[in-house]
Design an enzyme around this catalytic site. Structure first.
Site, short mmCIF file in Angstrom:
data_model
loop_
_atom_site.label_atom_id
_atom_site.label_comp_id
_atom_site.label_asym_id
_atom_site.label_seq_id
_atom_site.Cartn_x
_atom_site.Cartn_y
_atom_site.Cartn_z
N HIS A 1 -4.62 -3.68 -9.44
CA HIS A 1 -5.62 -2.95 -8.65
C HIS A 1 -6.97 -3.64 -8.83
CE1 HIS A 1 -7.23 0.50 -6.53
NE2 HIS A 1 -8.24 0.47 -7.38
N LEU B 1 0.78 -1.24 0.00
CA LEU B 1 0.00 0.00 0.00
C LEU B 1 0.81 1.29 0.00
CD1 LEU B 1 -2.94 -1.02 2.36
CD2 LEU B 1 -2.74 -1.25 -0.12
C1 GRF Z 1 -5.48 -7.59 -4.22
O1 GRF Z 1 -6.86 -7.49 -4.34
C2 GRF Z 1 -4.80 -6.64 -5.18
O2 GRF Z 1 -5.58 -6.25 -6.24
C3 GRF Z 1 -4.54 -5.42 -4.34
O3 GRF Z 1 -4.33 -5.90 -3.04
C4 GRF Z 1 -4.98 -7.14 -2.87
C5 GRF Z 1 -3.99 -8.08 -2.26
O4 GRF Z 1 -4.62 -9.27 -1.85
N1 GRF Z 1 -3.47 -4.62 -4.87
P1 GRF Z 1 -3.74 -10.50 -1.37
O5 GRF Z 1 -2.90 -9.99 -0.21
O6 GRF Z 1 -2.90 -10.90 -2.53
O7 GRF Z 1 -4.70 -11.56 -0.96
#
Ligand code: GRF
Length: 218
Positions: free
Chosen positions: A125, A106
């Site tokens: 995203h 993030l």
């Molecule tokens: C995903 O939905 C991706 O699109 C976003 O963050 C989320 C990460 O999910 N950037 P995870 O940690 O891979 O389960």
């Protein structure tokens, strides 16, 4: 052998050596890490690409558990050093990282890092950018906002990373329906399925194209 011929022979050998080396990915993931897991599994069978490093900024992230289970080295990064120190560029260099893959990371990347990896940083995203992106638009917040806006469609955007949040050049968008009665959790699940299916393949494709253009530039 004349020097010129010998020189070109050595160059050819050097190129072959470079091509034989796997492309090394650093996956930046600070969430559950389910995308990181899929990427690790996908490239586990590859002889061209490997996940060499996990980079994370949360000590309790699922991504770290996945790194440990998969036996992949990880760095738990410190905010001060990431933004105002050396941006961990030395570690990335030491690990010979070729591409950075964001999968639930993030923090906005420092511009020094972006400059060090031009067109080699990719993000995913969970919505159709440019809508529902930007600071604070992540995870459940994205899906909640999409549902509140009564969108009929959502999806994923895979894009190169530049210095603005969720802004770089798009590589691929894939849509899915938003159905009546969807909760953010249900929509998140549908979108995660798209992510698992497309993200590893798109990463592979970007790396292939980049290697071809690098080869042509020699
Ligand atoms: C995903 O939905 C991706 O699109 C976003 O963050 C989320 C990460 O999910 N950037 P995870 O940690 O891979 O389960």
């Amino acid at each position: 052998m004349p020097n010129k011929v010998l020189g070109s022979f050595v160059k050819k050998l050097q190129r072959k050596k470079v091509r034989n080396k796997k492309h090394r990915l650093a996956v930046f993931a600070s969430g559950a890490g389910s995308n990181a897991k899929k990427i690790i599994e996908y490239f586990g069978k590859s002889n061209a690409v490997e996940v060499a490093l996990i980079v994370c900024n949360k000590p309790d992230a699922g991504a770290l558990v996945i790194a440990e289970i998969s036996n992949i080295p990880y760095i738990l990064i410190d905010k001060e050093r990431f933004f105002r120190g050396d941006h961990y560029l030395d570690e990335l260099k030491k690990e010979e990282i070729d591409f950075i893959i964001l999968a639930g990371f993030l923090w906005k990347l420092p511009s020094e890092l972006i400059k060090a990896y031009p067109n080699k940083i990719i993000n995913i995203h969970p919505a159709l950018l440019p809508k529902y992106g930007g600071k604070g638009m992540y995870g459940q917040f994205v899906h909640e906002t999409v549902i509140k806006a009564e969108e009929k469609e959502s999806g994923i955007t895979i894009h190169f990373v530049d210095e603005l949040y969720d802004h770089g050049k798009h590589i691929l968008q894939v849509t899915c329906p938003v159905l009546p009665g969807d909760t953010p959790q249900i929509l998140a699940k549908r979108i995660h399925q798209l992510e698992y299916e497309y993200y590893p393949k798109v990463i592979e494709e970007v790396i292939k194209n980049e290697s071809v253009s690098a080869e042509n530039d020699r």
